[in-house]
Write a protein that holds these residues in place. Structure first.
Motif, PDB file in Angstrom:
ATOM      1  N   ASP A 141      -7.507   6.962   0.959  1.00  0.00           N
ATOM      2  CA  ASP A 141      -7.025   7.345  -0.369  1.00  0.00           C
ATOM      3  C   ASP A 141      -5.635   6.741  -0.517  1.00  0.00           C
ATOM      4  O   ASP A 141      -4.645   7.294  -0.028  1.00  0.00           O
ATOM      5  N   ARG A 142      -5.573   5.571  -1.170  1.00  0.00           N
ATOM      6  CA  ARG A 142      -4.303   4.857  -1.248  1.00  0.00           C
ATOM      7  C   ARG A 142      -4.213   4.052  -2.531  1.00  0.00           C
ATOM      8  O   ARG A 142      -5.224   3.698  -3.132  1.00  0.00           O
ATOM      9  N   GLU A 161     -13.871   8.597   0.438  1.00  0.00           N
ATOM     10  CA  GLU A 161     -13.801   9.890   1.139  1.00  0.00           C
ATOM     11  C   GLU A 161     -14.435   9.835   2.522  1.00  0.00           C
ATOM     12  O   GLU A 161     -13.877  10.364   3.475  1.00  0.00           O
ATOM     13  N   LYS A 199     -10.242   4.525  -2.845  1.00  0.00           N
ATOM     14  CA  LYS A 199     -10.568   5.863  -2.355  1.00  0.00           C
ATOM     15  C   LYS A 199     -11.996   5.856  -1.825  1.00  0.00           C
ATOM     16  O   LYS A 199     -12.935   5.578  -2.556  1.00  0.00           O
ATOM     17  N   THR A 246       0.849  -1.186   0.000  1.00  0.00           N
ATOM     18  CA  THR A 246       0.000   0.000   0.000  1.00  0.00           C
ATOM     19  C   THR A 246       0.885   1.237   0.000  1.00  0.00           C
ATOM     20  O   THR A 246       1.916   1.264   0.673  1.00  0.00           O
ATOM     21  N   THR A 247       0.467   2.256  -0.758  1.00  0.00           N
ATOM     22  CA  THR A 247       1.157   3.542  -0.756  1.00  0.00           C
ATOM     23  C   THR A 247       0.155   4.615  -0.368  1.00  0.00           C
ATOM     24  O   THR A 247      -0.891   4.759  -0.993  1.00  0.00           O
ATOM     25  N   GLU A 248       0.488   5.328   0.721  1.00  0.00           N
ATOM     26  CA  GLU A 248      -0.318   6.451   1.186  1.00  0.00           C
ATOM     27  C   GLU A 248       0.604   7.638   1.382  1.00  0.00           C
ATOM     28  O   GLU A 248       1.609   7.530   2.104  1.00  0.00           O
ATOM     29  N   LYS A 249       0.269   8.750   0.735  1.00  0.00           N
ATOM     30  CA  LYS A 249       1.046   9.988   0.899  1.00  0.00           C
ATOM     31  C   LYS A 249       2.548   9.744   0.792  1.00  0.00           C
ATOM     32  O   LYS A 249       3.312  10.037   1.703  1.00  0.00           O
ATOM     33  N   ASP A 250       2.983   9.156  -0.314  1.00  0.00           N
ATOM     34  CA  ASP A 250       4.403   8.924  -0.611  1.00  0.00           C
ATOM     35  C   ASP A 250       5.086   7.921   0.309  1.00  0.00           C
ATOM     36  O   ASP A 250       6.311   7.822   0.322  1.00  0.00           O
ATOM     37  N   THR A 251       4.346   7.188   1.109  1.00  0.00           N
ATOM     38  CA  THR A 251       4.928   6.163   1.966  1.00  0.00           C
ATOM     39  C   THR A 251       4.361   4.806   1.558  1.00  0.00           C
ATOM     40  O   THR A 251       3.144   4.616   1.534  1.00  0.00           O
ATOM     41  N   SER A 252       5.265   3.889   1.224  1.00  0.00           N
ATOM     42  CA  SER A 252       4.857   2.534   0.839  1.00  0.00           C
ATOM     43  C   SER A 252       5.192   1.558   1.949  1.00  0.00           C
ATOM     44  O   SER A 252       6.230   1.689   2.607  1.00  0.00           O
TER      45      SER A 252
END
Length: 150
Positions: free
Chosen positions: A138-139, A133, A131, A39-45
């Protein structure tokens, strides 16, 4: 035999064969076991694969389902983690779209998720965005599955 009925019989047989061949000809149809998940969320995987669980995805001609459970059961039923879901899907070229009709967490039901899929030999890779909301989700997820053989 009444030869006037022959065209009707041939049409019926052809229709039945067409339904079966559609299911058999699609490489996505089958049972798949999850072997990795990221999973990648906000540039972190990060890996979301849990080796203490087993997850399979079953895909037929127009529906999918997934089942995930803890490999070693706990002492009581509350500790025996299980999730499952499913619904209809569409596949157009490499775009696989799940319409989640059923899920353990009802807040996810009724949502649609698009993935790009790739099948190479006995490996199915799907990548897409989850996603929601209303849940603040959101990932991007990438899941790899191996085909389950008899």
């Amino acid at each position: 035999m009444n030869y006037k009925q022959l065209p009707v019989i041939i049409t019926a047989i052809a229709a039945l064969c067409g339904c079966q061949s559609k299911e058999l000809s699609s490489p996505i149809v089958g049972t798949w076991e999850l072997v990795s998940a990221t999973t990648t969320e906000k540039d972190t995987s990060f890996s979301t694969f849990d080796p203490t669980h087993k997850m399979i995805k079953i895909i037929n001609a127009d529906h999918f389902s997934f089942l995930n459970h803890k490999l070693r059961p706990g002492k009581d039923s509350a500790s025996n983690e299980f999730t499952g879901g499913g619904g209809k899907y569409t596949l157009a070229d490499s775009v696989y779209t799940e319409h989640l009709d059923y899920f353990t967490d009802k807040q996810w039901e009724g949502n649609t998720f698009k993935f790009v899929v790739n099948i190479a030999n006995d490996t199915l890779t799907q990548k897409g965005v989850e996603k929601l909301e209303k849940l603040g989700i959101d990932r991007v997820i990438v899941e790899k599955y191996k085909r389950v053989k008899d």
